[in-house]
Design a protein around this motif. Structure first.
Motif, PDB file in Angstrom:
ATOM      1  N   UNK A 194      49.164  41.132  45.736  1.00 15.17           N
ATOM      2  CA  UNK A 194      47.739  42.111  45.417  1.00 15.17           C
ATOM      3  C   UNK A 194      47.842  43.440  46.732  1.00 15.17           C
ATOM      4  N   UNK A 243      38.797  42.649  42.673  1.00 11.36           N
ATOM      5  CA  UNK A 243      39.322  41.927  42.213  1.00 11.36           C
ATOM      6  C   UNK A 243      39.415  40.177  41.621  1.00 11.36           C
ATOM      7  N   UNK A 244      38.368  40.207  42.328  1.00 15.69           N
ATOM      8  CA  UNK A 244      37.925  38.295  42.162  1.00 15.69           C
ATOM      9  C   UNK A 244      36.997  38.493  40.738  1.00 15.69           C
ATOM     10  N   UNK A 255      39.628  38.576  37.993  1.00 15.70           N
ATOM     11  CA  UNK A 255      40.204  37.730  37.650  1.00 15.70           C
ATOM     12  C   UNK A 255      39.299  36.326  37.429  1.00 15.70           C
ATOM     13  N   UNK A 294      36.973  45.922  47.266  1.00 13.86           N
ATOM     14  CA  UNK A 294      37.938  45.849  46.743  1.00 13.86           C
ATOM     15  C   UNK A 294      39.239  44.450  46.453  1.00 13.86           C
ATOM     16  N   UNK A 295      38.475  42.778  47.261  1.00 16.18           N
ATOM     17  CA  UNK A 295      38.347  41.875  47.517  1.00 16.18           C
ATOM     18  C   UNK A 295      37.723  41.458  45.865  1.00 16.18           C
ATOM     19  N   UNK A 296      36.021  41.959  46.685  1.00 18.32           N
ATOM     20  CA  UNK A 296      35.239  41.642  44.958  1.00 18.32           C
ATOM     21  C   UNK A 296      35.306  42.229  43.638  1.00 18.32           C
TER      22      UNK A 296
END
Lengths: 226, 244, 158
Positions: free
Chosen positions: B208, B232-233, B236, B228-230
């Motif tokens: 990641x 990806x979460x 998921x 990008x983090x949000x």
């Protein structure tokens, strides 16, 4: 999170106000660095380990920020308070991912609120333009106190709202173990990417980049053989 | 000139009224007030003009603002023509912004954060946090005291005072330290978090991270690290809800 | 290497220019075009102080700069062209449209008569019209204070 006592919540909100002020207004003593914010917030709610773990991941994201000129950036202070409050009381491997996710949303909102306060400051200055043009020191003092008050209020409201949303979210979003672990891995992975991006950008192409590469090589060896 | 200590204290709130129109201007005016007080009795007209100038647009790194504050306050007492003081103030935004940002935001802060992260990984806990705060604040308070004094001593010759000072040499040293500190810290922090998740968990997180680096390169500022983090979460969570 | 960035910024050389753009673009010289600064030694000294020793700052007034654009473009060092106002950049574009083609608005701040278009960009209606004319003349104009901030095209500003 759901077991936070009213006193703990009040302390978190107060800490959120202090670190929001510290970011730009006063005293810029780096109390607002997520590593510091997280550890203290975790301690306030009786779980400094969770606070430290959350703070260190939020710190990785914060390393992507270079606050130069008038650039806009997220406010990671109140965000880390909320994230640490959310993660407290559960094993960090399970609580960290969701806490960081909520923290990042609060950080983005924090950046927006910072811009709002800056505009309010500008409007206050426009209202007192005549007094400023006349060289009235009293007007400068009032503007300054107003700016500090607005920023502190911003931090308190942001932290309070963030905690409220976090509280509602944990009740609504019941995560199973694999999902909670998956979110934690995503939080750590994306945090690492943000930190590396920031470091490479700041390093340019000269000696500093070579030092960064050398540090990374030694760090990797240490991490593997530790 | 009295009021130096009060001016110094007020400098720590120099960004208290930060805004997009005058930036640090009003904060500078607030910090200048104690320094300009004596001028009120000597030359009230000049005092009024000086107060107006002190709160005009100004932008620099807050830790070096004392140089501009001291220099312009002294120039006001020396009866330097107003337009010349305004021009000095404008020109000072450049080196005080650039040198200060390089020294503090791109140098000292990442260097000390890197060291603090390393200390945390090695179990220093509270000591890492305290050490970071004490070291940073000792340096920045020392810098603020020096900056105000150097500005007051130099007046219109503040440029020479800056170039002859320790700042350019400190920047040359702190840059490599910041690079090496962050370089060391990131893999250690990665190991600290991922050790307990086994090979599959650890390599998943690193994959990641690699994707995050690639995305930043391809999409640039439109897909920031936070976005990008949000994203990806959320992906998921959606996949897990669909039973994947 | 050519001039890799043509920027309008009324703060001239500062942290965003030196660290924000200078590092990732590996800038080796800054061509600072400003009539007032070009004739003032003490101001030049201050601006020189704002850059690390490995970056050279070349000062020029508008006409002199227009004549030196080809030389800067042919330089083997990576350069950043910097002006404090739109008018100067427009004059340089007219002198050499191929060299001064993509123009970055990095910071134009509040002044009487200017209206906020972006937090770092305040323009009078005349300045906005001058920018539109610049694009009509073949230039590409965009606002972006730092490489990490989003690019805003001129049509979304004026």
């Amino acid at each position: 999170m759901s077991e936070l006592a009213p006193l703990s919540i009040a302390l978190l909100v107060l800490w959120g106000g202090i670190v929001a002020l510290d970011l730009v207004s006063v005293p810029q003593a780096m109390l607002s660095r997520p590593l510091v914010v997280g550890m203290v917030a975790g301690w306030l709610v009786g779980d400094p380990e969770a606070g430290l773990r959350v703070g260190a991941v939020m710190e990785l994201f914060a390393l992507d920020v270079l606050p130069i000129g008038a650039v806009r950036y997220p406010d990671y202070g109140p965000a880390t308070v909320v994230a640490a409050g959310l993660a407290a009381g559960a094993p960090w491997e399970l609580g960290l991912g969701l806490a960081v996710g909520v923290g990042l949303v609060v950080a983005a909102l924090g950046g927006w609120s910072l811009r709002l306060v800056r505009r309010m400051n500008a409007r206050a200055i426009q209202r007192r333009a005549a007094a400023l043009a006349a060289g009235e020191s009293g007007a400068i003092r009032l503007l300054q106190y107003g700016g500090l008050f607005r920023d502190a209020a911003r931090g308190i409201v942001l932290t309070g709202l963030g905690l409220l949303v976090a509280w509602a979210l944990v009740r609504w979003l019941r995560l199973d173990r694999p999902t909670a672990v998956g979110l934690t891995l995503v939080a750590v992975g994306t945090g690492l990417a943000a930190a590396v991006n920031g470091a490479v950008r700041s390093a340019g192409r000269g000696a500093r980049l070579r030092w960064l590469a050398a540090g990374a090589a030694v760090g990797t060896l240490l991490a593997v053989f530790r | 000139m009295t009021g130096r200590w009060r001016a110094l204290l007020r400098l720590f709130a120099v960004q208290g009224t930060w805004n997009y129109e005058r930036m640090l201007g009003v904060g500078m005016g607030y910090a200048a007030e104690p320094l300009l007080e004596d001028l009120k009795t000597v030359d009230p007209v000049r005092h009024g003009e000086a107060v107006v100038r002190s709160a005009e647009f100004f932008n620099c790194n807050p830790n070096l603002a004392g140089l501009a504050l001291g220099a312009t306050a002294r120039a006001e007492y020396e009866d330097v023509p107003g337009p010349q003081i305004a021009r000095l103030r404008t020109a000072l935004c450049s080196p005080l912004g650039s040198l200060g940002d390089d020294l503090f935001w791109a140098g000292l802060v990442p260097a000390l954060v890197g060291l603090a992260l390393i200390a945390v990984v090695f179990g220093a806990g509270w000591w890492a946090i305290l050490g970071f705060l004490v070291l940073y604040n000792a340096i920045r308070v020392g810098t603020a005291v020096w900056a105000l004094k150097a500005g007051l001593d130099a007046g219109m010759r503040v440029g020479s005072a800056i170039s002859a000072s320790w700042i350019p040499r400190a920047i040359a040293r702190i840059g490599p330290l910041a690079g090496a500190g962050i370089g060391l810290a990131v893999p250690l922090v990665a190991g600290w978090y991922l050790r307990g998740f086994g090979w599959s968990g650890g390599s998943g997180a690193l994959a990641i991270a690699a994707a995050g680096l690639a995305v930043a390169r391809w999409f640039g500022p439109s897909l920031t690290g936070v976005r990008f983090a949000l994203l990806s979460m959320v992906l998921l969570l959606l996949f897990r809800r669909m039973g994947l | 290497m050519p001039l890799v960035l043509c920027r309008v910024d009324d703060r001239l050389v500062h942290g965003q220019v030196v660290i924000g753009w200078g590092r990732p673009l590996a800038i080796e010289f800054v061509a600072l075009v400003d009539g007032g600064v070009a004739t003032s030694q003490w101001e030049q000294d201050l601006y020189r102080m704002a850059v690390p020793p490995e970056i050279e700052v070349r000062f020029a007034a508008t006409e002199d700069a227009a004549a030196r654009l080809a030389e800067w473009q042919a330089s083997d060092r990576r350069g950043l062209l910097l002006t404090g106002d739109i008018e100067t950049m427009a004059a340089l574009h007219r002198a050499s449209p191929a060299v001064v083609h993509r123009i970055n608005l990095g910071g134009i701040h509040h002044r009487a008569g200017r209206r906020e278009r972006l937090p770092y960009l305040y323009l009078t209606d005349d300045e906005a019209r001058a920018l539109v004319a610049l694009e009509a003349d073949g230039a590409e104009v965009f606002a972006q204070d730092l490489p990490t901030s989003p690019v805003v095209e001129l049509r979304n500003i004026v």
